[in-house]
Design a protein around this motif. Structure first.
Motif, short mmCIF file in Angstrom:
data_model
loop_
_atom_site.label_atom_id
_atom_site.label_comp_id
_atom_site.label_asym_id
_atom_site.label_seq_id
_atom_site.Cartn_x
_atom_site.Cartn_y
_atom_site.Cartn_z
N THR A 72 0.83 -1.21 0.00
CA THR A 72 0.00 0.00 0.00
C THR A 72 0.86 1.25 0.00
OG1 THR A 72 -1.68 -1.24 1.19
CG2 THR A 72 -1.91 1.17 1.17
N TRP A 73 1.91 1.24 0.82
CA TRP A 73 2.80 2.42 0.83
C TRP A 73 3.47 2.59 -0.53
CZ3 TRP A 73 1.43 5.79 4.02
CH2 TRP A 73 1.13 5.51 5.36
N TYR A 100 -9.58 -0.09 4.25
CA TYR A 100 -8.26 -0.74 4.33
C TYR A 100 -8.43 -2.03 5.14
CZ TYR A 100 -3.21 -1.25 4.86
OH TYR A 100 -1.92 -1.72 4.82
N ASP A 112 -7.56 -2.07 12.62
CA ASP A 112 -6.82 -1.19 13.54
C ASP A 112 -6.04 -0.13 12.76
OD1 ASP A 112 -7.75 -2.55 15.67
OD2 ASP A 112 -5.87 -3.61 16.11
N CYS A 113 -5.45 -0.59 11.64
CA CYS A 113 -4.69 0.35 10.80
C CYS A 113 -5.62 1.42 10.26
CB CYS A 113 -4.05 -0.38 9.63
SG CYS A 113 -3.08 -1.83 10.06
N HIS A 165 -6.65 3.97 12.92
CA HIS A 165 -5.57 4.89 13.23
C HIS A 165 -5.39 5.91 12.10
CE1 HIS A 165 -1.17 5.89 13.09
NE2 HIS A 165 -1.50 6.31 14.28
N CYS A 223 4.58 11.38 3.30
CA CYS A 223 5.73 11.04 4.14
C CYS A 223 5.38 11.27 5.61
CB CYS A 223 6.94 11.88 3.73
SG CYS A 223 8.43 11.38 4.59
N ILE A 278 4.05 2.48 15.63
CA ILE A 278 4.42 1.06 15.76
C ILE A 278 5.92 0.88 16.06
CG2 ILE A 278 2.47 0.18 14.40
CD1 ILE A 278 4.24 -0.06 11.98
N PHE A 306 11.35 8.38 8.84
CA PHE A 306 12.02 8.48 7.54
C PHE A 306 12.27 9.96 7.29
CE2 PHE A 306 11.90 8.85 2.91
CZ PHE A 306 12.58 7.72 2.45
N TRP A 324 11.22 7.27 -3.96
CA TRP A 324 10.01 6.92 -4.72
C TRP A 324 9.88 7.62 -6.07
CZ3 TRP A 324 7.88 2.83 -2.67
CH2 TRP A 324 7.99 2.62 -1.29
P1 FAD Z 1 7.08 0.17 5.48
O1 FAD Z 1 6.71 1.01 6.66
O2 FAD Z 1 5.99 -0.61 4.81
O3 FAD Z 1 7.81 1.09 4.42
C1 FAD Z 1 8.23 0.62 3.15
C2 FAD Z 1 9.39 1.47 2.70
O4 FAD Z 1 8.96 2.81 2.62
C3 FAD Z 1 10.56 1.52 3.68
O5 FAD Z 1 11.43 0.47 3.47
C4 FAD Z 1 11.19 2.86 3.37
O6 FAD Z 1 12.07 2.76 2.26
C5 FAD Z 1 10.01 3.71 2.94
N1 FAD Z 1 9.50 4.60 3.98
C6 FAD Z 1 9.39 4.38 5.31
N2 FAD Z 1 8.84 5.45 5.91
C7 FAD Z 1 8.59 6.35 4.94
C8 FAD Z 1 8.04 7.66 4.94
N3 FAD Z 1 7.62 8.26 6.06
N4 FAD Z 1 7.94 8.30 3.76
C9 FAD Z 1 8.36 7.74 2.60
N5 FAD Z 1 8.88 6.50 2.55
C10 FAD Z 1 9.00 5.82 3.71
N6 FAD Z 1 0.99 -1.68 10.70
C11 FAD Z 1 0.71 -1.91 11.99
O7 FAD Z 1 1.29 -2.84 12.57
N7 FAD Z 1 -0.20 -1.14 12.69
C12 FAD Z 1 -0.87 -0.10 12.09
O8 FAD Z 1 -1.70 0.57 12.73
C13 FAD Z 1 -0.62 0.13 10.71
N8 FAD Z 1 -1.30 1.11 10.05
C14 FAD Z 1 -1.10 1.27 8.71
C15 FAD Z 1 -1.83 2.23 8.03
C16 FAD Z 1 -1.69 2.39 6.67
C17 FAD Z 1 -2.54 3.40 5.94
C18 FAD Z 1 -0.75 1.59 5.95
C19 FAD Z 1 -0.59 1.75 4.47
C20 FAD Z 1 0.00 0.64 6.62
C21 FAD Z 1 -0.15 0.47 8.00
N9 FAD Z 1 0.60 -0.47 8.71
C22 FAD Z 1 0.34 -0.69 10.04
C23 FAD Z 1 1.70 -1.21 8.05
C24 FAD Z 1 3.06 -0.52 8.34
O9 FAD Z 1 3.02 0.86 8.03
C25 FAD Z 1 4.21 -1.14 7.53
O10 FAD Z 1 3.86 -1.17 6.15
C26 FAD Z 1 4.58 -2.55 7.95
O11 FAD Z 1 4.86 -2.56 9.35
C27 FAD Z 1 5.83 -3.05 7.18
O12 FAD Z 1 6.91 -2.18 7.50
P2 FAD Z 1 8.29 -2.14 6.76
O13 FAD Z 1 9.34 -1.93 7.83
O14 FAD Z 1 8.46 -3.29 5.86
O15 FAD Z 1 8.29 -0.82 5.87
#
Ligand code: FAD
Length: 123
Positions: free
Chosen positions: A17-18, A51, A55-56, A59, A82, A92, A97, A106
């Protein structure tokens, strides 16, 4: 097609999703049309409700209520995205970042040809 090794996890869903959201923000024009502005707001709004991690979504809904998406330009949307992602990171226990790096992370998209990556204005 290979049968997946396991279920799609919350983390898989989050990363996918991100990727969509940041990539979309990176491709969003400097001067978006009204339709594009409306569509991005609608996308974010829909995610706060459907979504598939309740919980996500909850929030995210609170965050969007406090800080609505900034959609007037690509730069604004990239910085908003961002900030929103950092809000989740913080909640969490993940490191923040540096938003100055958002474009480096990106900003390049390979769709096979440059034109294929551009955002359709909705006509
Ligand atoms: P991710 O957080 O998925 O990030 C992927 C990549 O994005 C990173 O490797 C980095 O290169 C880049 N990145 C990181 N931060 C930023 C930034 N600020 N701006 C730009 N790029 C960035 N998980 C939960 O456990 N609880 C929740 O409540 C929750 N809520 C969510 C809400 C939404 C809308 C979304 C889309 C996701 C949510 N998630 C939640 C999932 C969580 O955000 C992460 O995607 C997941 O924990 C995997 O994390 P990751 O370390 O692989 O990197």
């Amino acid at each position: 097609y290979q049968v997946p090794a396991g279920p799609i996890t919350k983390d898989d869903l989050g990363r996918a999703t991100w990727t969509l959201l940041h990539t979309l923000a990176a491709q969003y024009p400097d001067t978006p049309t009204r339709r594009q502005q409306k569509d991005v707001k609608a996308l974010v709004d829909l995610l706060t409700r459907i979504y598939p991690c309740s919980d996500c979504a909850k929030h995210f809904r609170e965050l969007v209520r406090k800080k609505p998406p900034q959609v007037a330009s690509g730069e604004e949307l990239q910085q908003w995205m961002c900030m929103a992602h950092n809000d989740v990171n913080q909640s969490i226990g993940k490191p923040a970042f540096n938003c100055k790096m958002a474009n480096a992370r990106w900003g390049t998209l390979d769709c096979g040809s440059e034109l294929a990556c551009s955002m359709d204005g909705g006509h």
